[in-house]
Write a protein that holds these residues in place. Structure first.
Motif, mmCIF file in Angstrom:
data_model
loop_
_atom_site.group_PDB
_atom_site.id
_atom_site.type_symbol
_atom_site.label_atom_id
_atom_site.label_comp_id
_atom_site.label_asym_id
_atom_site.label_seq_id
_atom_site.Cartn_x
_atom_site.Cartn_y
_atom_site.Cartn_z
ATOM 1 N N ARG A 44 -12.947 3.303 5.817
ATOM 2 C CA ARG A 44 -13.673 4.340 5.215
ATOM 3 C C ARG A 44 -12.969 5.271 4.299
ATOM 4 O O ARG A 44 -13.558 5.950 3.655
ATOM 5 N N ARG A 45 -11.801 4.851 4.172
ATOM 6 C CA ARG A 45 -10.911 5.589 3.143
ATOM 7 C C ARG A 45 -9.759 4.894 2.902
ATOM 8 O O ARG A 45 -9.221 4.008 3.604
ATOM 9 N N VAL A 46 -9.285 5.112 1.624
ATOM 10 C CA VAL A 46 -8.129 4.392 0.889
ATOM 11 C C VAL A 46 -7.257 5.422 0.339
ATOM 12 O O VAL A 46 -7.557 6.378 -0.501
ATOM 13 N N ALA A 47 -6.051 5.329 0.897
ATOM 14 C CA ALA A 47 -4.906 6.248 0.181
ATOM 15 C C ALA A 47 -3.963 5.514 -0.643
ATOM 16 O O ALA A 47 -3.381 4.585 -0.190
ATOM 17 N N LEU A 48 -4.072 5.870 -1.774
ATOM 18 C CA LEU A 48 -3.131 5.160 -2.686
ATOM 19 C C LEU A 48 -1.983 6.080 -2.962
ATOM 20 O O LEU A 48 -2.137 7.093 -3.729
ATOM 21 N N ARG A 103 -2.319 9.977 -3.961
ATOM 22 C CA ARG A 103 -1.163 10.683 -3.353
ATOM 23 C C ARG A 103 0.206 10.287 -4.018
ATOM 24 O O ARG A 103 0.405 9.111 -4.287
ATOM 25 N N PRO A 104 0.951 11.403 -4.272
ATOM 26 C CA PRO A 104 2.254 10.925 -4.666
ATOM 27 C C PRO A 104 3.174 10.417 -3.841
ATOM 28 O O PRO A 104 2.920 10.562 -2.596
ATOM 29 N N LEU A 105 4.397 9.798 -4.215
ATOM 30 C CA LEU A 105 5.393 9.180 -3.359
ATOM 31 C C LEU A 105 5.823 10.224 -2.477
ATOM 32 O O LEU A 105 6.092 11.577 -3.042
ATOM 33 N N PRO A 106 6.101 10.450 -1.292
ATOM 34 C CA PRO A 106 6.754 11.474 -0.627
ATOM 35 C C PRO A 106 8.256 11.878 -1.149
ATOM 36 O O PRO A 106 8.962 11.100 -1.669
ATOM 37 N N GLU A 107 8.389 13.319 -1.326
ATOM 38 C CA GLU A 107 9.753 13.894 -1.696
ATOM 39 C C GLU A 107 10.843 13.342 -0.828
ATOM 40 O O GLU A 107 11.746 13.278 -1.545
ATOM 41 N N GLU A 108 10.710 12.940 0.266
ATOM 42 C CA GLU A 108 11.771 12.740 1.201
ATOM 43 C C GLU A 108 12.279 11.260 0.744
ATOM 44 O O GLU A 108 13.396 10.795 1.082
ATOM 45 N N GLY A 109 11.624 10.368 0.149
ATOM 46 C CA GLY A 109 12.118 9.018 -0.224
ATOM 47 C C GLY A 109 11.832 8.098 0.774
ATOM 48 O O GLY A 109 11.668 8.367 1.929
ATOM 49 N N GLY A 154 7.121 -3.167 -9.063
ATOM 50 C CA GLY A 154 7.020 -4.210 -7.958
ATOM 51 C C GLY A 154 5.753 -4.510 -7.425
ATOM 52 O O GLY A 154 4.989 -4.116 -8.059
ATOM 53 N N VAL A 155 5.533 -5.217 -6.343
ATOM 54 C CA VAL A 155 4.262 -5.879 -5.652
ATOM 55 C C VAL A 155 3.723 -4.674 -5.098
ATOM 56 O O VAL A 155 4.501 -4.003 -4.205
ATOM 57 N N PRO A 156 2.497 -4.585 -4.759
ATOM 58 C CA PRO A 156 1.889 -3.888 -4.000
ATOM 59 C C PRO A 156 2.098 -4.173 -2.421
ATOM 60 O O PRO A 156 2.303 -5.257 -2.062
ATOM 61 N N GLN A 157 1.937 -3.067 -1.587
ATOM 62 C CA GLN A 157 1.938 -3.386 -0.172
ATOM 63 C C GLN A 157 0.762 -2.628 0.507
ATOM 64 O O GLN A 157 0.409 -1.497 -0.043
ATOM 65 N N GLY A 158 0.198 -3.038 1.483
ATOM 66 C CA GLY A 158 -0.693 -2.523 2.247
ATOM 67 C C GLY A 158 -0.573 -2.729 3.576
ATOM 68 O O GLY A 158 0.005 -3.482 4.291
ATOM 69 N N ALA A 159 -1.448 -1.424 4.227
ATOM 70 C CA ALA A 159 -1.584 -1.613 5.664
ATOM 71 C C ALA A 159 -2.763 -0.971 6.303
ATOM 72 O O ALA A 159 -3.145 0.038 5.533
ATOM 73 N N HIS A 160 -3.319 -1.110 7.305
ATOM 74 C CA HIS A 160 -4.825 -0.677 7.709
ATOM 75 C C HIS A 160 -4.636 0.014 8.927
ATOM 76 O O HIS A 160 -3.974 -0.838 10.099
ATOM 77 N N LYS A 161 -4.720 1.336 8.992
ATOM 78 C CA LYS A 161 -4.756 2.186 10.187
ATOM 79 C C LYS A 161 -6.186 2.110 10.970
ATOM 80 O O LYS A 161 -6.929 2.629 10.290
ATOM 81 N N LEU A 183 -2.303 1.820 0.547
ATOM 82 C CA LEU A 183 -1.723 0.961 -0.596
ATOM 83 C C LEU A 183 -0.492 1.657 -0.999
ATOM 84 O O LEU A 183 -0.749 2.773 -1.708
ATOM 85 N N TYR A 184 0.556 0.893 -1.163
ATOM 86 C CA TYR A 184 1.903 1.615 -1.742
ATOM 87 C C TYR A 184 2.003 0.519 -3.074
ATOM 88 O O TYR A 184 2.145 -0.578 -2.863
ATOM 89 N N LEU A 185 2.059 1.405 -4.226
ATOM 90 C CA LEU A 185 2.044 0.829 -5.624
ATOM 91 C C LEU A 185 3.440 1.199 -6.297
ATOM 92 O O LEU A 185 3.342 2.025 -7.099
ATOM 93 N N PRO A 186 4.680 0.409 -5.797
ATOM 94 C CA PRO A 186 5.913 0.762 -6.471
ATOM 95 C C PRO A 186 5.712 0.382 -8.029
ATOM 96 O O PRO A 186 5.511 -0.819 -8.290
ATOM 97 N N ARG A 187 6.478 1.131 -8.781
ATOM 98 C CA ARG A 187 6.379 0.781 -10.174
ATOM 99 C C ARG A 187 7.334 -0.328 -10.484
ATOM 100 O O ARG A 187 8.561 -0.386 -9.837
#
Length: 295
Positions: A241-245, A278-284, A185-192, A179-183
């Motif tokens: 099994r796991r959720v990465a936010l 998790r924090p947003l990746p430093e590379e952007g 903006g609307v959330p985005q999700g993807a399931h691996k 789950l990507y939660l941009p401040r």
């Protein structure tokens, strides 16, 4: 699930030079099949030899990599800025190295032909064919037929990607919901899952207390309740099994409250997922999206 040739093609685009045995192992195919596929790709000019490396006592083995000059790729990204859509495009070689960037583009709205003039002028410089187009468009954008139009006009694959999909492709564990939660903006999700990555669709349509664009991130109670509800709804639907936010507003107190809230909401779930903040990746995200577009 992608066929064997497509899996090997993606592996070659995703990293550095790699040997045929490594490709066979990572793609889940026999060494003979991997060798045949690589030979076909070399014959087409899509893949090239990249030198030999020691094989641990035997004869050195050949490494292969994507041929940069086989064609061009285009990644187009647009975001909402008030009532206007602003974006840009980048042309890369087949290894994802930038060749040309657009100046900022502005659109009152997007329609199927919005990119035609720019692509005609910039995407085929040097005579190299256009091999793929990726689009990162706002989740709330109504369908405009752009994917179908571009695929027909330029005769190459066109796919839509977003930040959650790009982040999910970086995950090493299977059955992970990203789950990507941009401040603002609307959330985005993807399931691996099962070797593939699937976007979750328009998550902003799920029922939450306030629209995501109007979220007050200083109100910890509101953030906890809204994020917990999103996790609960998707867990009941997808059973990961796991959720990465991924977000830029995590704090120790906030994540503790979200964990507690989710555990209470999912107490009857037989296999509740583990939560990873998790924090947003430093590379952007722009860099990650551009690199993902080349895969």
């Amino acid at each position: 699930m992608p066929n064997a040739e497509e899996r090997i093609r993606r592996l070659l685009r995703a990293g550095e030079a790699v040997t045929r045995p490594a490709l066979a192992r990572q793609a889940g195919v026999s060494a003979v099949m991997a060798g045949r596929i690589v030979a076909r790709l070399v014959a087409r000019g899509e893949v090239e030899e990249a030198g030999r490396v020691p094989s641990g006592g035997g004869r050195p083995v050949m490494q292969y990599r994507v041929a940069a000059g086989y064609g061009r790729l285009v990644h187009f990204r647009v975001e909402r800025a008030g009532h206007v859509l602003r974006g840009g495009a980048v042309v890369t070689d087949m290894r994802g190295e930038p060749l040309h960037r657009s100046r900022e583009m502005s659109f009152a709205m997007l329609h199927a032909e919005s990119l035609d003039d720019w692509l005609d002028a910039n995407a085929r410089r040097g005579g190299a064919p256009l091999r793929g187009i990726t689009l990162s468009l706002p989740e709330t954008l109504p369908p405009c037929g752009m994917e179908e139009h571009l695929a027909h006009r330029y005769g190459c694959p066109v796919r839509r990607i977003n930040a959650a999909l790009a982040l999910a492709m970086r995950e090493t564990r299977d059955d992970t919901l990203v789950l990507y939660l941009p401040r603002g903006g609307v959330p985005q999700g993807a399931h691996k899952r099962r070797g593939g990555t699937v976007p979750c669709g328009q998550l902003h349509l799920l029922p939450v207390q306030v629209p995501w664009e109007e979220m007050d991130y200083a109100d910890a109670t509101l953030v906890v309740e809204t994020v917990s509800r999103l996790v609960m709804l998707l867990t009941c639907t997808l059973s990961p099994r796991r959720v990465a936010l991924y977000a830029d507003f995590w704090s120790g107190k906030l994540t503790t409250r979200i964990r507690y809230n989710c555990s209470a909401k999912l107490e009857r779930c037989p296999n509740p997922p583990s939560l990873h903040f998790r924090p947003l990746p430093e590379e952007g995200m722009e860099a990650i999206l551009a690199r993902t577009a080349a895969r």
